[in-house]
Structures are given as C-alpha cells and as structure tokens.
Write an enzyme that holds these catalytic residues in place. Structure first.
Site, PDB file in Angstrom:
ATOM      1  N   LYS A  33       0.817  -1.206   0.000  1.00 29.25           N
ATOM      2  CA  LYS A  33       0.000   0.000   0.000  1.00 29.25           C
ATOM      3  C   LYS A  33       0.860   1.270   0.000  1.00 29.25           C
ATOM      4  O   LYS A  33       2.065   1.212   0.270  1.00 29.25           O
ATOM      5  CB  LYS A  33      -0.932  -0.022   1.211  1.00 29.25           C
ATOM      6  CG  LYS A  33      -1.941  -1.173   1.159  1.00 29.25           C
ATOM      7  CD  LYS A  33      -2.829  -1.171   2.382  1.00 29.25           C
ATOM      8  CE  LYS A  33      -3.857  -2.283   2.337  1.00 29.25           C
ATOM      9  NZ  LYS A  33      -4.723  -2.258   3.528  1.00 29.25           N
TER      10      LYS A  33
ATOM     11  N   ASN B 226      -2.023   0.499   7.300  1.00 24.92           N
ATOM     12  CA  ASN B 226      -1.572  -0.842   7.672  1.00 24.92           C
ATOM     13  C   ASN B 226      -0.663  -1.497   6.642  1.00 24.92           C
ATOM     14  O   ASN B 226      -0.459  -2.708   6.667  1.00 24.92           O
ATOM     15  CB  ASN B 226      -2.750  -1.742   8.042  1.00 24.92           C
ATOM     16  CG  ASN B 226      -3.729  -1.962   6.914  1.00 24.92           C
ATOM     17  OD1 ASN B 226      -3.505  -1.538   5.778  1.00 24.92           O
ATOM     18  ND2 ASN B 226      -4.829  -2.610   7.214  1.00 24.92           N
TER      19      ASN B 226
ATOM     20  N   HIS C 151      -1.882  -5.295   2.056  1.00 26.15           N
ATOM     21  CA  HIS C 151      -3.097  -6.107   1.959  1.00 26.15           C
ATOM     22  C   HIS C 151      -2.677  -7.525   1.625  1.00 26.15           C
ATOM     23  O   HIS C 151      -1.753  -7.745   0.840  1.00 26.15           O
ATOM     24  CB  HIS C 151      -4.017  -5.598   0.832  1.00 26.15           C
ATOM     25  CG  HIS C 151      -5.049  -6.617   0.445  1.00 26.15           C
ATOM     26  ND1 HIS C 151      -6.225  -6.757   1.130  1.00 26.15           N
ATOM     27  CD2 HIS C 151      -5.049  -7.567  -0.533  1.00 26.15           C
ATOM     28  CE1 HIS C 151      -6.919  -7.750   0.582  1.00 26.15           C
ATOM     29  NE2 HIS C 151      -6.235  -8.257  -0.423  1.00 26.15           N
TER      30      HIS C 151
ATOM     31  N   GLU D 175      -8.957 -12.359  -6.280  1.00 25.18           N
ATOM     32  CA  GLU D 175      -8.139 -11.147  -6.291  1.00 25.18           C
ATOM     33  C   GLU D 175      -6.999 -11.234  -7.308  1.00 25.18           C
ATOM     34  O   GLU D 175      -6.720 -10.258  -8.012  1.00 25.18           O
ATOM     35  CB  GLU D 175      -7.576 -10.884  -4.889  1.00 25.18           C
ATOM     36  CG  GLU D 175      -8.624 -10.488  -3.888  1.00 25.18           C
ATOM     37  CD  GLU D 175      -8.066 -10.259  -2.499  1.00 25.18           C
ATOM     38  OE1 GLU D 175      -8.817  -9.749  -1.660  1.00 25.18           O
ATOM     39  OE2 GLU D 175      -6.880 -10.579  -2.234  1.00 25.18           O
TER      40      GLU D 175
ATOM     41  N   TYR E  74     -12.420  -3.857  -3.518  1.00 28.85           N
ATOM     42  CA  TYR E  74     -13.101  -3.688  -2.231  1.00 28.85           C
ATOM     43  C   TYR E  74     -14.625  -3.709  -2.367  1.00 28.85           C
ATOM     44  O   TYR E  74     -15.336  -3.138  -1.542  1.00 28.85           O
ATOM     45  CB  TYR E  74     -12.649  -2.392  -1.557  1.00 28.85           C
ATOM     46  CG  TYR E  74     -11.264  -2.492  -0.966  1.00 28.85           C
ATOM     47  CD1 TYR E  74     -10.986  -3.336   0.102  1.00 28.85           C
ATOM     48  CD2 TYR E  74     -10.216  -1.743  -1.490  1.00 28.85           C
ATOM     49  CE1 TYR E  74      -9.710  -3.438   0.638  1.00 28.85           C
ATOM     50  CE2 TYR E  74      -8.936  -1.833  -0.957  1.00 28.85           C
ATOM     51  CZ  TYR E  74      -8.696  -2.678   0.107  1.00 28.85           C
ATOM     52  OH  TYR E  74      -7.433  -2.778   0.641  1.00 28.85           O
TER      53      TYR E  74
END
Length: 152
Positions: free
Chosen positions: A10, A125, A128, A139, A50
């Site tokens: 990310k 965070n 992913h 995904e 998402y």
C-alpha cells in the site's frame, strides 16, 4: 496445502520504502514469489477489489488511502505480488498481524510499520493480503492477467 496469496504493498509502505523488508519476510516463510508488477491504480480497480465493503461508511476513506491521497503518491502507484507455497494465506496473514496496527503484535509487519491515525480515522496498515485461498484466486484474477503469474 500449496496455495497462492495476493499481496498489495500500500502507499504508506511505498512511502516508507519497506517493500524489500516485506518481500524478505514472506520469502523467509518458505514462500515463492510467482508474480509481481507495479500498478497505477484506477478508482474502478480499487472499487472492484473492495466491492465487499460497498455501503460501509469508511469505504471512501479506504479508496482515497489506496489511491495514495494521504501519502504523497501522485501517480496512484502500488505494488502487487503473488506468493505461493504451503498455507500461503495463513502464513502471510500471521506475518502481517492484525488489520489495525494498534492491535498487531510488535514483531509483525503492521506492528512494526503500521499506525492508526485516530484524529483522521485512517488505518495505515502497509500491506493487503488475501484472507482465504478462494478470495486469493478472485483477487489474483482481478490484478493479474493470465500468464503474468508463474507456477512454482
């Protein structure tokens, strides 16, 4: 069981320049890197990724975070990887730690490098990872074209 897991580095991890550390930690688990690419995100792609969060009040914040809006990533760049190996999903998720870095063990990636900005209600965070082998296949198909992922 040999399985695959999608990993997305990310924007906060890119800004911190910890991609090599993340890859190293997963390879030390005995996992094999079988796919990698730099992706210039589109809002459409991240919304597809998402889609399960549709209707959640925090979704727009997640979209802006992933697009790099909070991390000085002006080209909407993230890194996508596919790791393969025995129980890859659970091994990677254990190494990542809890989604909220405040709840992650200190030796995990999120415990080391993540943070929760309570004032802005943003969870940084870093990484992913797919949460199941089934979700990983969905995904991976979203982020990678056929032939971009090798078989180890």
């Amino acid at each position: 069981m040999k399985e695959r897991c999608l990993v997305l580095i990310k924007p906060d991890a890119i800004e911190k320049r910890i991609t090599g550390i993340v890859i190293d930690r997963f390879e030390r688990l005995g996992l094999t890197l079988v796919g990698s690419k730099v992706v210039s995100l589109t809002e459409k792609l991240i919304r597809q990724h998402y889609a399960h969060l549709s209707g959640k009040p925090f979704l727009e914040g997640v979209i802006h975070y992933m697009m790099g809006d909070y991390n000085h990533i002006t080209n909407h760049k993230i890194y996508a990887f596919v790791f393969q190996g025995k129980n890859a999903v659970s091994a990677i998720r254990d190494a990542l730690g809890a989604t909220n870095p405040d709840n992650a063990a200190p030796w995990t990636i999120r415990g080391n490098f993540g943070k929760f900005d309570k004032s802005a209600d943003i969870v940084y965070n870093c990484v992913h990872a797919s949460d199941s082998a089934t979700d990983a296949e969905r995904e991976i198909a979203l982020w990678f074209s056929p032939g971009e992922v090798l078989d180890a």
